[in-house]
Design a protein around this motif. Structure first.
Motif, short mmCIF file in Angstrom:
data_model
loop_
_atom_site.label_atom_id
_atom_site.label_comp_id
_atom_site.label_asym_id
_atom_site.label_seq_id
_atom_site.Cartn_x
_atom_site.Cartn_y
_atom_site.Cartn_z
N PHE A 18 0.85 -1.18 0.00
CA PHE A 18 0.00 0.00 0.00
C PHE A 18 0.88 1.23 0.00
CE2 PHE A 18 -2.32 -3.37 2.08
CZ PHE A 18 -3.64 -3.22 1.68
N ALA A 19 0.39 2.33 -0.55
CA ALA A 19 1.11 3.59 -0.43
C ALA A 19 0.96 4.16 0.97
CB ALA A 19 0.62 4.58 -1.47
N LEU A 20 -0.27 4.13 1.49
CA LEU A 20 -0.58 4.79 2.76
C LEU A 20 -1.22 3.84 3.75
CD1 LEU A 20 -2.20 8.00 1.23
CD2 LEU A 20 0.08 7.83 2.27
N ALA A 21 -0.96 4.06 5.01
CA ALA A 21 -1.59 3.27 6.06
C ALA A 21 -3.10 3.43 6.03
CB ALA A 21 -1.03 3.67 7.43
N SER A 22 -3.59 4.60 5.61
CA SER A 22 -5.03 4.83 5.55
C SER A 22 -5.70 3.97 4.49
CB SER A 22 -5.33 6.31 5.28
OG SER A 22 -4.75 6.73 4.06
N GLU A 23 -4.95 3.53 3.49
CA GLU A 23 -5.50 2.65 2.47
C GLU A 23 -5.57 1.20 2.96
OE1 GLU A 23 -4.15 4.81 -1.67
OE2 GLU A 23 -2.66 3.62 -0.61
N GLU A 24 -4.74 0.87 3.92
CA GLU A 24 -4.72 -0.49 4.49
C GLU A 24 -5.62 -0.60 5.70
OE1 GLU A 24 -3.68 -3.66 7.12
OE2 GLU A 24 -3.07 -1.61 7.54
N ALA A 25 -5.64 0.42 6.55
CA ALA A 25 -6.55 0.55 7.70
C ALA A 25 -6.58 -0.70 8.58
CB ALA A 25 -7.96 0.90 7.21
N GLU A 26 -5.45 -1.36 8.71
CA GLU A 26 -5.30 -2.55 9.56
C GLU A 26 -6.22 -3.71 9.17
OE1 GLU A 26 -5.47 -1.37 13.66
OE2 GLU A 26 -3.52 -0.38 13.54
N GLN A 27 -6.64 -3.74 7.91
CA GLN A 27 -7.48 -4.83 7.43
C GLN A 27 -6.64 -6.01 6.94
OE1 GLN A 27 -10.95 -4.94 7.66
NE2 GLN A 27 -10.43 -3.17 8.94
N PHE A 28 -5.36 -5.79 6.68
CA PHE A 28 -4.47 -6.84 6.19
C PHE A 28 -3.29 -7.02 7.13
CE2 PHE A 28 -6.93 -5.44 2.64
CZ PHE A 28 -7.12 -6.55 1.85
N ILE A 29 -3.46 -6.64 8.37
CA ILE A 29 -2.35 -6.59 9.32
C ILE A 29 -1.73 -7.96 9.54
CG2 ILE A 29 -3.74 -6.93 11.43
CD1 ILE A 29 -0.90 -4.35 10.97
N GLN A 30 -2.52 -9.04 9.40
CA GLN A 30 -1.97 -10.38 9.61
C GLN A 30 -0.97 -10.77 8.53
OE1 GLN A 30 -5.05 -9.62 8.64
NE2 GLN A 30 -6.08 -11.29 7.58
N TYR A 31 -0.95 -10.03 7.42
CA TYR A 31 -0.02 -10.31 6.32
C TYR A 31 1.23 -9.43 6.39
CZ TYR A 31 -3.87 -12.89 4.14
OH TYR A 31 -4.87 -13.78 3.87
N ASN A 32 1.36 -8.62 7.44
CA ASN A 32 2.49 -7.70 7.56
C ASN A 32 2.65 -6.86 6.29
OD1 ASN A 32 3.36 -8.59 10.19
ND2 ASN A 32 4.11 -10.44 9.18
N PRO A 33 1.65 -6.04 5.97
CA PRO A 33 1.69 -5.27 4.72
C PRO A 33 2.85 -4.29 4.68
CG PRO A 33 -0.01 -4.42 6.18
CD PRO A 33 0.48 -5.70 6.80
N LEU A 34 3.28 -3.98 3.48
CA LEU A 34 4.35 -3.02 3.26
C LEU A 34 3.73 -1.67 2.89
CD1 LEU A 34 7.40 -2.40 2.86
CD2 LEU A 34 7.11 -3.13 0.47
N ILE A 35 4.01 -0.65 3.67
CA ILE A 35 3.55 0.70 3.38
C ILE A 35 4.74 1.46 2.80
CG2 ILE A 35 2.44 2.78 4.28
CD1 ILE A 35 0.76 0.21 4.61
N VAL A 36 4.67 1.85 1.52
CA VAL A 36 5.84 2.40 0.84
C VAL A 36 5.89 3.92 0.81
CG1 VAL A 36 6.23 0.36 -0.59
CG2 VAL A 36 4.73 2.21 -1.43
N GLY A 37 4.75 4.57 1.02
CA GLY A 37 4.71 6.03 0.90
C GLY A 37 4.24 6.43 -0.49
N VAL A 38 4.09 7.73 -0.69
CA VAL A 38 3.50 8.28 -1.90
C VAL A 38 4.55 8.50 -2.99
CG1 VAL A 38 2.26 10.27 -2.87
CG2 VAL A 38 1.62 9.36 -0.62
N GLY A 39 4.22 8.14 -4.22
CA GLY A 39 5.05 8.46 -5.37
C GLY A 39 5.92 7.33 -5.85
N LYS A 40 6.44 7.50 -7.07
CA LYS A 40 7.20 6.45 -7.74
C LYS A 40 8.51 6.12 -7.03
CE LYS A 40 7.29 8.43 -11.71
NZ LYS A 40 7.66 8.67 -13.13
N VAL A 41 9.21 7.14 -6.56
CA VAL A 41 10.50 6.91 -5.91
C VAL A 41 10.31 6.14 -4.61
CG1 VAL A 41 12.48 8.01 -4.82
CG2 VAL A 41 11.61 8.90 -6.98
#
Length: 198
Positions: A18-41
């Protein structure tokens, strides 16, 4: 939407990005999601750092996007990508083509979900509020580098985008209102959808 999405068909170690934690909202927390931040870089750095230490069975990019074609609240499956802010036509290259690379403007990679609409994702480092082109019909800021890295590493890739806005003059307000709904929709979708290879 058909049978349940059985991730074990492809993996026993999914990486949800996910780009943002707000897009994940702890709904996939059991999968240890990767939050990368905004933008291509940020997307490229975040995924590359993760892959330096781990190799998942599949990379699944879930996030918000704008579209002048698809309605707010729709989930669109993307396996074609354009780097919408790449423009080196002044040196004789095609619009969206990366100079001196071994591929054309359109990156084709990923899985599809038959029951979902298919879109072409235009990724760029801008929040699109005047989407006029028909070259792509989904607008985001991270998917292209994620798909490109997944292809280079030969890792299966799935990209689903929740449409929050029309990529128009009200996009900012619409995104703010809609983005929190994405995680719940994705979570529900993964209980009912069927993934098939492209």
């Amino acid at each position: 939407m058909g049978n349940s999405l059985d991730l074990s068909v492809y993996l026993n170690d999914p990486l949800f990005v996910f780009a943002l934690a707000s897009e994940e909202a702890e709904q996939f927390i059991q999968y240890n999601p990767l939050i990368v931040g905004v933008g291509k870089v940020n997307a490229a750095i975040g995924l590359s750092k993760y892959l330096h230490q781990h190799r998942p069975g599949i990379i699944i990019n879930l996030g918000s996007a704008g579209s002048s074609r698809f309605a707010r609240g729709e989930v669109v499956c993307c396996n074609r990508f354009i780097q919408r802010d790449m423009d080196v036509r002044g040196l004789g290259f095609q619009l969206y083509e990366t100079p001196f690379s071994d591929h054309g403007p359109l990156l084709e990679y990923g899985l599809s979900i038959e029951a979902l609409p298919q879109g072409i994702c235009g990724t760029g480092d801008s929040f699109e509020m005047q989407h006029l082109t028909e070259d792509y019909d989904v607008v985001d800021m991270e998917a292209y580098p994620l798909a490109y890295i997944a292809k280079q590493e030969n890792i299966p890739f799935l990209c689903l985008k929740y449409i929050t806005d029309g990529a128009d003059e009200t996009a900012g307000a619409d995104w703010t209102e809609e983005v929190h709904k994405a995680a719940m929709v994705f979570r529900k979708l993964f209980g009912v959808a069927t993934v098939t290879p492209q």
